[in-house]
Write an enzyme that holds these catalytic residues in place. Structure first.
Site, PDB file in Angstrom:
ATOM      1  N   LYS A 250      31.867  31.621  48.524  1.00 35.16           N
ATOM      2  CA  LYS A 250      31.488  30.263  48.122  1.00 35.16           C
ATOM      3  C   LYS A 250      31.167  29.438  49.362  1.00 35.16           C
ATOM      4  CE  LYS A 250      33.161  29.786  43.520  1.00 35.16           C
ATOM      5  NZ  LYS A 250      34.232  29.502  42.622  1.00 35.16           N
TER       6      LYS A 250
ATOM      7  N   LYS B 283      27.651  31.426  37.536  1.00 32.79           N
ATOM      8  CA  LYS B 283      27.277  30.032  37.323  1.00 32.79           C
ATOM      9  C   LYS B 283      26.938  29.383  38.665  1.00 32.79           C
ATOM     10  CE  LYS B 283      30.966  30.268  34.167  1.00 32.79           C
ATOM     11  NZ  LYS B 283      32.208  29.810  33.544  1.00 32.79           N
TER      12      LYS B 283
ATOM     13  N   LYS C 182      24.929  39.201  41.539  1.00 34.58           N
ATOM     14  CA  LYS C 182      25.906  39.103  40.463  1.00 34.58           C
ATOM     15  C   LYS C 182      25.593  37.867  39.607  1.00 34.58           C
ATOM     16  CE  LYS C 182      29.694  36.870  40.861  1.00 34.58           C
ATOM     17  NZ  LYS C 182      30.969  36.256  41.196  1.00 34.58           N
TER      18      LYS C 182
HETATM   19  P1  TYM Z   1      35.148  33.007  35.824  1.00 31.03           P
HETATM   20  O1  TYM Z   1      35.213  31.767  35.004  1.00 31.03           O
HETATM   21  O2  TYM Z   1      34.242  32.993  37.010  1.00 31.03           O
HETATM   22  O3  TYM Z   1      34.737  34.241  34.922  1.00 31.03           O
HETATM   23  C1  TYM Z   1      35.434  34.577  33.731  1.00 31.03           C
HETATM   24  C2  TYM Z   1      35.480  36.090  33.611  1.00 31.03           C
HETATM   25  O4  TYM Z   1      34.140  36.621  33.622  1.00 31.03           O
HETATM   26  C3  TYM Z   1      34.046  37.648  34.612  1.00 31.03           C
HETATM   27  N1  TYM Z   1      32.697  37.624  35.182  1.00 31.03           N
HETATM   28  C4  TYM Z   1      31.924  38.703  35.307  1.00 31.03           C
HETATM   29  N2  TYM Z   1      32.118  39.990  34.961  1.00 31.03           N
HETATM   30  C5  TYM Z   1      31.095  40.857  35.203  1.00 31.03           C
HETATM   31  N3  TYM Z   1      29.918  40.479  35.761  1.00 31.03           N
HETATM   32  C6  TYM Z   1      29.682  39.198  36.109  1.00 31.03           C
HETATM   33  N4  TYM Z   1      28.526  38.849  36.648  1.00 31.03           N
HETATM   34  C7  TYM Z   1      30.710  38.244  35.888  1.00 31.03           C
HETATM   35  N5  TYM Z   1      30.826  36.911  36.118  1.00 31.03           N
HETATM   36  C8  TYM Z   1      32.041  36.559  35.681  1.00 31.03           C
HETATM   37  C9  TYM Z   1      35.065  37.263  35.673  1.00 31.03           C
HETATM   38  O5  TYM Z   1      35.413  38.374  36.479  1.00 31.03           O
HETATM   39  C10 TYM Z   1      36.198  36.758  34.814  1.00 31.03           C
HETATM   40  O6  TYM Z   1      36.989  37.827  34.353  1.00 31.03           O
HETATM   41  N6  TYM Z   1      39.243  32.771  38.612  1.00 31.03           N
HETATM   42  C11 TYM Z   1      38.764  33.107  37.294  1.00 31.03           C
HETATM   43  C12 TYM Z   1      39.497  32.361  36.195  1.00 31.03           C
HETATM   44  C13 TYM Z   1      40.978  32.560  36.245  1.00 31.03           C
HETATM   45  C14 TYM Z   1      41.684  33.732  35.888  1.00 31.03           C
HETATM   46  C15 TYM Z   1      43.054  33.433  36.091  1.00 31.03           C
HETATM   47  C16 TYM Z   1      41.298  34.998  35.438  1.00 31.03           C
HETATM   48  C17 TYM Z   1      41.875  31.609  36.613  1.00 31.03           C
HETATM   49  N7  TYM Z   1      43.130  32.141  36.542  1.00 31.03           N
HETATM   50  C18 TYM Z   1      44.067  34.377  35.836  1.00 31.03           C
HETATM   51  C19 TYM Z   1      42.295  35.956  35.194  1.00 31.03           C
HETATM   52  C20 TYM Z   1      43.658  35.625  35.398  1.00 31.03           C
HETATM   53  C21 TYM Z   1      37.292  32.766  37.233  1.00 31.03           C
HETATM   54  O7  TYM Z   1      36.810  31.922  37.940  1.00 31.03           O
HETATM   55  O8  TYM Z   1      36.612  33.446  36.277  1.00 31.03           O
END
Ligand code: TYM
Length: 334
Positions: free
Chosen positions: A117, A201, A198
């Site tokens: 980031k 957002k 990848k």
């Molecule tokens: P976030 O909001 O970015 O994404 C949510 C979930 O989607 C998966 N993901 C993807 N998987 C495959 N290909 C992609 N291009 C892709 N983009 C997103 C992410 O791996 C995720 O599983 N930090 C986390 C949110 C979070 C969380 C947690 C997750 C906060 N606390 C505790 C698990 C456990 C996040 O920003 O996900």
């Protein structure tokens, strides 16, 4: 430690529309796991985490509800899975502090997501730097044993494993106060976006689940390809449209589309990237058609969504309070 049974936990940030990466990388797994572990699945909307990038209270509240609507529309069943808002469990912020006191700074400095980031020019607040500790607290507060996530979150789950161990060693003389979680990946742990990076957002290369019609076709037409002319064989290796199409196809379907790619023809007619992109749009529309209809119902009945979130928050909080009491006592607080 009480519960030896499997417990599933995962989260998603309310920072924009849910996209194909979220769905195929994580949400599809979340929904499948509620069948396998009914009553033991905890999924939350990570609004505390979103504060690292969202600074508009109204937009944040709206976004939390939108994500909850999306989960319910896609098939989350509140009778089998607990859906809640992260900030309805303020205990996780206290656990964040307790973990921070047992976590070396070097561990956080190695976090890819933070480095990534920062490299993309996003402002690096202390919140962003400490993001993995809050995420570890989310996981550890519910004694989660399985954390279904996409590949980009794998390192964060591994950091949560380290933090659980450090906490147990630092404050608990090695006793298992916090349970060690394991990551769980889907079949599509890294879904690519319009530009082949990848899907994310933050990179503005996403395809939302509920787009349809012209807007969807316009977006899929933006997927970057090479300039092979219509009717010529198309490369199957590394093609982004094909990678996205694969998400919707079974083995037979994949072979069939690869046949069209290899020959540059479909049913005797020339086949090119434009056709592949239109086909992808069709699959997206069809795959999410039922969910789109349920989503509209929920948009019209926000009180149903708020009720699910409020109830989920109460259930989740009761779990987290058990853990935080255990941790306080281990650390010598009260
Ligand atoms: P976030 O909001 O970015 O994404 C949510 C979930 O989607 C998966 N993901 C993807 N998987 C495959 N290909 C992609 N291009 C892709 N983009 C997103 C992410 O791996 C995720 O599983 N930090 C986390 C949110 C979070 C969380 C947690 C997750 C906060 N606390 C505790 C698990 C456990 C996040 O920003 O996900």
């Amino acid at each position: 430690m009480s519960e030896p049974t499997a417990r599933v936990l995962s989260g998603i940030q309310p920072t924009g529309d849910v996209h194909l990466g979220n769905y195929f990388g994580a949400i599809q797994n979340h929904l499948a796991l509620q069948d396998r572990y009914p009553g033991e699945c905890y999924y939350f909307v990570a609004d505390y985490h979103a504060l690292t990038t969202v600074h508009d209270a109204k937009a944040l509240r709206q976004s939390v509800r939108d994500i909850a609507i999306t989960y319910l529309a896609l098939g989350l069943d509140p009778a089998r899975a607990c859906l809640f808002r992260q900030s309805d469990v303020p205990e996780v912020t206290e656990l964040t502090w307790l973990l921070a006191c047992a976590t070396g700074r070097g561990l956080l400095e190695r976090a890819h997501a933070y480095k990534d980031k920062a490299a993309h020019g996003l402002p690096a607040s202390m919140g962003l730097f400490c993001y993995p500790i809050l995420m570890a607290a989310d996981i550890l507060a519910y004694d989660a044993s399985l954390v279904p996530v996409g590949q980009d979150q794998l390192q964060h789950v591994e950091m949560a494993q380290d933090m659980a161990t450090h906490f147990n060693e630092t404050f608990g003389a090695g006793a298992v106060v916090l349970r060690r979680p394991e990551p769980l990946m889907s079949k599509a742990p890294r879904v690519v976006g319009l530009d082949g990076e990848k899907m994310s957002k933050s990179y503005q290369n996403t395809i939302g689940l509920f787009l349809e019609g012209k807007a969807l076709r316009k977006l899929t037409s933006r997927i970057v390809t090479d300039s092979t002319p219509l009717g010529q064989p198309l490369p199957t290796e590394g093609d982004r449209v094909l990678a996205l199409l694969d998400l919707f196809l079974d083995e037979r379907g994949r072979e069939q589309v690869r046949g069209w790619y290899r020959t540059g023809a479909r049913d005797g007619q020339p086949f090119g990237y434009g056709h592949a992109k239109a086909l992808l749009a069709e699959h997206i529309e069809t795959h999410f058609a039922d969910a789109r209809a349920r989503r509209q119902h929920l948009i019209d009945h926000p009180e149903e969504v708020d009720r699910v979130l409020a109830e989920g928050g109460r259930t989740a909080r009761a779990r987290a309070i058990d853990t935080i009491e255990r941790c306080r006592s281990t650390c010598g607080l009260r």
